[in-house]
Write a protein that holds these residues in place. Structure first.
Motif, short mmCIF file in Angstrom:
data_model
loop_
_atom_site.label_atom_id
_atom_site.label_comp_id
_atom_site.label_asym_id
_atom_site.label_seq_id
_atom_site.Cartn_x
_atom_site.Cartn_y
_atom_site.Cartn_z
N ASP A 290 -68.09 12.81 37.29
CA ASP A 290 -67.17 11.70 37.09
C ASP A 290 -66.13 11.59 38.41
O ASP A 290 -65.45 12.63 38.45
CB ASP A 290 -66.76 11.21 35.87
CG ASP A 290 -65.99 10.00 35.64
OD1 ASP A 290 -67.03 9.00 35.35
OD2 ASP A 290 -64.86 9.74 35.87
N SER A 291 -65.65 10.70 38.85
CA SER A 291 -64.95 10.84 40.01
C SER A 291 -63.40 10.19 39.50
O SER A 291 -62.63 10.39 39.98
CB SER A 291 -65.12 9.70 41.11
OG SER A 291 -65.26 8.35 40.65
N GLU A 292 -63.27 9.93 38.01
CA GLU A 292 -61.95 9.39 37.40
C GLU A 292 -61.25 10.62 36.75
O GLU A 292 -60.57 11.59 37.27
CB GLU A 292 -62.09 8.29 36.92
CG GLU A 292 -62.47 7.04 37.58
CD GLU A 292 -62.22 5.60 36.99
OE1 GLU A 292 -61.39 5.88 35.95
OE2 GLU A 292 -62.87 4.69 37.42
N ASP A 293 -61.67 10.90 35.27
CA ASP A 293 -61.07 11.80 34.69
C ASP A 293 -61.91 12.24 33.37
O ASP A 293 -62.89 11.40 33.15
CB ASP A 293 -59.93 11.45 34.21
CG ASP A 293 -59.66 10.25 33.34
OD1 ASP A 293 -60.71 9.75 32.71
OD2 ASP A 293 -58.76 9.39 33.69
N ASP A 294 -61.53 13.04 32.62
CA ASP A 294 -62.27 13.51 31.55
C ASP A 294 -62.60 12.57 30.53
O ASP A 294 -63.67 12.29 29.81
CB ASP A 294 -61.76 14.81 30.81
CG ASP A 294 -61.64 16.06 31.43
OD1 ASP A 294 -62.59 16.12 32.26
OD2 ASP A 294 -60.82 16.76 31.32
N ALA A 295 -61.77 11.72 30.09
CA ALA A 295 -61.52 10.67 29.28
C ALA A 295 -62.75 9.61 29.85
O ALA A 295 -63.41 8.99 28.84
CB ALA A 295 -60.24 9.91 29.02
#
Length: 476
Positions: A290-295
């Motif tokens: 994912d390119s955003e974050d863990d959540a």
């Protein structure tokens, strides 16, 4: 130059320490990883530079002596093994292992052919980037070797095979000339693509000495899951569901049969499957980058898996709660070939089948093979996302593995390869042809394609000294 003069000339070119001729010193270079093929090299040459590779090739050319290039010697089709004549020179590239450069702006890594894949991955990671080519043998497989076989691995679904990641090559021709083609360009439309000609040629057209490889951003987050499934049709349905929801962020989708897990449990008891082995006949190892974050990654994965469980398409699942748990899941997958090797010789296949035909292909062939060999163990795993199955057949428990293979290999090969080709598949997806599959190439390949391949071989290697007998039979 006579053949008698060759070894002294090689020692003069490389240094005496880098030309091995004693049988004990050459033993590790004479046998393939599977211990299926064993040759008798005349000598092993260990050049340290591209110029020394070129010098070795010129000397062998002048003496009329064949060369067998070798990287990490992790291949599965005998492509880097010398013959038994005692006349061939093994040219091992293990000394040429430097990462020459990393360009962060261009996102390109240049590495020598003997650089171990895992070392190149670490160098990219240290620069904050990702070299996505990943396979079970990455701790010993080399850049030159994975390019020579156009290796695929576990991330083909997102990033493509070795060929798709390579921008340019440096190579030595059969005449001993150096082609300096280490382009870092994404676009270079200037005639025939010589890079793609050498990639996948298994050292039969020239010797790759270095490569420029594409790098990617490191994902901001990864999520890994282990999913239990009733059959291959359910695995294909889950793949389609994951593709629709995750698109290019789906970076791994590995199919694993319970037979694989039983072998791993037997030979590597410290590795524990995330779900009970008997919970299902099939499992999938799925990875999201994912390119955003863990959540964000967690929410996306939970959406896919929750929908599959609710619909009854998946029986159970386990999501890695940490990097260590994710690595443990991948370790199980990567130890399947090692477990098979520990169990004994097996009938190994590297098949590509269109994903749309995968479920019926596995069901039909498994039924036919079980009828043919009721006690045999079908050890099926592979990269379902790109249609590549390692469809292996292990001898019955306590049977003589060598005798079993000798008795059944030809019939198994014919059954599985015919079935794959009938649905538009291939008998070799990522392992190459080597010595093992030359007859299959002649049998299944389009005749016009064979003519073109022979013409290329004659043009680039007119003396037939580059890895003879591999891919195309020597008489072709």
């Amino acid at each position: 130059m006579t053949t008698t003069d060759l070894l002294p000339a090689l020692r003069a070119a490389l240094g005496a320490d880098y030309v091995l001729a004693a049988p004990a010193d050459m033993a590790g270079y004479a046998e393939d990883w599977r211990k299926r093929y064993r040759g008798v090299p005349r000598a092993v040459a260990l050049p340290g530079t591209t110029e020394q590779v070129a010098a070795v090739v010129r000397l062998c050319r002048d003496a009329g002596v064949a060369i067998v290039p070798q990287g990490g010697n992790t291949g599965l089709v005998g492509g880097a093994t010398p013959d038994a004549s005692g006349t061939q020179i093994v040219l091992a590239l293990k000394r040429m292992r430097r990462v020459r450069s990393i360009d962060v702006a261009d996102r390109v890594l240049v590495a020598e052919a003997g650089c171990v894949l895992a070392e190149a991955q670490r160098a990219a990671r240290a620069a904050g980037l990702l070299l996505p080519l990943s396979l079970a043998a990455e701790g010993s497989a080399t850049i030159g070797g994975v390019l020579s076989t156009n290796a695929g691995g576990t991330a083909v679904l997102r990033y493509g095979s070795a060929r798709a990641l390579c921008l340019g090559l440096e190579a030595v021709t059969a005449q001993g000339e150096i082609w300096r083609g280490l382009s870092t360009l994404r676009k270079d439309n200037t005639g025939y693509d010589l890079r793609d000609l050498l990639i996948g040629a298994e050292g039969t057209l020239g010797i790759i000495t270095a490569a420029s490889l594409m790098l990617y951003p490191q994902p901001a987050a990864r999520r890994t899951a282990w999913v239990a499934l009733a059959d291959v049709a359910a695995a294909v349905a889950l793949l389609n569901r994951a593709r629709d929801a995750l698109d290019a962020d789906l970076t791994g989708f590995e199919l694993i049969s319970s037979a694989c897990l039983r072998l791993v449990a037997r030979h590597f008891p410290a590795l524990h499957a995330p779900l009970p082995i008997d919970a299902a006949p099939w499992f999938v190892l799925l990875e999201l980058s994912d390119s955003e974050d863990d959540a964000h990654a967690q929410a996306r994965l939970e959406t896919v898996l929750g929908a599959a469980l609710e619909a009854g398409a998946a029986l159970d699942c386990a999501v890695a709660a940490s990097l260590a748990q994710a690595e443990a899941m991948w370790a199980i997958r990567e130890h399947i070939p090692l477990a098979q090797a520990s169990e004994g010789l097996n009938i190994k296949h590297d098949i590509a089948v269109p994903v749309s035909h995968m479920a019926t292909f596995v069901a039909d062939t498994a039924t036919r093979l079980t009828q043919m060999m009721p006690q045999a163990r079908l050890v099926i795993f592979g990269h379902l996302g790109d249609g590549n199955l390692h469809y292996n057949i292990q001898a019955p428990v306590q049977a003589d593995a060598d005798a079993f293979r000798a008795q059944h290999e030809h019939a198994c090969n014919a059954l599985l390869h015919d079935a794959a080709v009938r649905v538009g598949g291939s008998f070799s997806a990522e392992h190459g042809v080597g010595l093992l599959k030359t007859a299959e190439l002649i049998h299944y390949k389009d005749p016009v394609a064979l003519q073109m391949m022979r013409a290329v071989k004659r043009a680039l290697d007119p003396q037939g000294l580059m890895n003879p007998g591999k891919v195309l039979p020597a008489a072709s």
